[in-house]
Design a protein around this motif. Structure first.
Motif, PDB file in Angstrom:
ATOM      1  N   UNK A 208       8.500  14.035   9.038  1.00  0.00           N
ATOM      2  CA  UNK A 208       8.170  13.114   7.970  1.00  0.00           C
ATOM      3  C   UNK A 208       6.600  12.874   7.410  1.00  0.00           C
ATOM      4  N   UNK A 209       6.133  13.016   8.925  1.00  0.00           N
ATOM      5  CA  UNK A 209       4.488  12.798   8.735  1.00  0.00           C
ATOM      6  C   UNK A 209       3.700  14.102   8.400  1.00  0.00           C
ATOM      7  N   UNK A 210       3.579  14.040   7.150  1.00  0.00           N
ATOM      8  CA  UNK A 210       2.750  15.330   6.476  1.00  0.00           C
ATOM      9  C   UNK A 210       1.608  15.131   5.784  1.00  0.00           C
ATOM     10  N   UNK A 211       1.298  13.923   5.944  1.00  0.00           N
ATOM     11  CA  UNK A 211      -0.068  13.436   5.125  1.00  0.00           C
ATOM     12  C   UNK A 211      -1.316  14.196   5.628  1.00  0.00           C
ATOM     13  N   UNK A 212      -2.001  14.642   4.825  1.00  0.00           N
ATOM     14  CA  UNK A 212      -3.197  15.495   5.178  1.00  0.00           C
ATOM     15  C   UNK A 212      -3.269  16.705   5.868  1.00  0.00           C
ATOM     16  N   UNK A 213      -2.066  17.424   5.796  1.00  0.00           N
ATOM     17  CA  UNK A 213      -1.688  18.734   6.220  1.00  0.00           C
ATOM     18  C   UNK A 213      -2.803  19.725   5.874  1.00  0.00           C
ATOM     19  N   UNK A 214      -3.054  19.768   4.493  1.00  0.00           N
ATOM     20  CA  UNK A 214      -3.639  20.728   3.708  1.00  0.00           C
ATOM     21  C   UNK A 214      -5.250  20.308   4.219  1.00  0.00           C
ATOM     22  N   UNK A 215      -5.598  19.224   4.288  1.00  0.00           N
ATOM     23  CA  UNK A 215      -7.106  18.899   4.710  1.00  0.00           C
ATOM     24  C   UNK A 215      -7.054  19.215   6.283  1.00  0.00           C
ATOM     25  N   UNK A 216      -6.527  18.997   7.122  1.00  0.00           N
ATOM     26  CA  UNK A 216      -6.429  19.320   8.303  1.00  0.00           C
ATOM     27  C   UNK A 216      -6.518  20.720   8.809  1.00  0.00           C
TER      28      UNK A 216
END
Length: 273
Positions: A208-216
């Protein structure tokens, strides 16, 4: 002899919830052994539920931040994220042409996960003309690649490979086209460089916790590139880090929506006893 610590700069927007943008980039740099620096392009009001407001930093102040960093500190790599508008795009391009950092990773951020615009439509052309030729690596997802190319999004890997080449034809030296929007059990990415193409495949984690995947991912690429000989090895190491950060994200309890990755999964929490 101790390993060298490289200085890496992120040029992006701020996320007060800490999951994406400048905050995610600095956490990633630290986790991967780089010294992090930042130039902020926008202040956002956001949390795990979405973006509610954006305050864009004047381009002259973005330029002042960039001059302050580049004129004093040796910079081994740059990660570029949210740029907000055409003036900031041109400001960043001017700084890159003036200071010529060795490695530049451009994450072509356009829209947040909940659909909030993070790049003005009129800025797309400036991004295409001004920044693509200055980036060593761009990391678009399929919708972003479609906007840059003014084409429909790719729906299979054959079309992905063709669009990656089309982005190189626009001036991008190397392209990592992310295939997460294709769906399916695995998430394929295609890396296209002067030396050829390589496919990177990873199982799609049911997290569920995928916020910021692209940034990371883009931050990891910038932090790791000075530590590796080329982009294929860098991409492999960065994707492994992101996969582990995703897989460990349940250890965090942040917010009521889409939570962040666990950037320091290798460091805490530590087991006792």
């Amino acid at each position: 002899m101790a390993a060298r610590i490289f200085n890496v700069l992120t040029i992006a927007g701020s996320d007060p919830g800490g999951g994406a943008g400048i905050q995610a980039d600095l956490k990633t740099f630290s986790a991967l052994g780089a010294y992090g620096m930042s130039a902020i392009t926008a202040l956002t009001a956001q949390n795990t539920l979405g973006v509610s407001a954006v305050h864009v930093v004047p381009s002259a102040f973005v330029a002042a931040q960039l001059d302050a960093v580049f004129s004093d500190i040796e910079c081994a790599a740059v990660k570029i994220g949210m740029l907000a508008n055409a003036d900031i795009v041109r400001t960043v391009a001017q700084a890159l042409r003036r200071y010529r950092p060795p490695h530049v990773v451009l994450d072509t951020v356009m829209v947040s996960k909940n659909g909030h615009a993070l790049l003005a439509p009129e800025a797309v052309e400036a991004l295409r003309l001004e920044l693509l030729p200055l980036a060593d690596l761009i990391t678009p997802n399929l919708p972003e690649a479609a906007v840059l190319l003014d084409q429909p999004p790719a729906t299979d890997e054959t079309a992905m490979a063709m669009q990656a080449q089309a982005l190189r034809d626009l001036g991008a030296r190397n392209v990592l086209l992310k295939g997460g929007h294709l769906g399916g059990a695995n998430s394929p990415d295609w890396l296209l460089t002067e030396q050829g193409s390589e496919r990177f495949d990873a199982p799609r984690l049911p997290m569920r916790n995928t916020h910021g995947t692209g940034c990371t991912l883009s931050a990891a690429l910038a932090a790791l590139r000075p530590q590796h000989d080329g982009w294929p090895d860098t991409v492999r190491a960065a994707k492994q880090y992101v996969s582990q950060a995703l897989g460990s994200s349940d250890a965090l309890q942040v917010g009521h929506g889409i939570g962040p990755l666990h950037h320091f999964h290798a460091w805490w929490p530590r087991r006792t006893g």
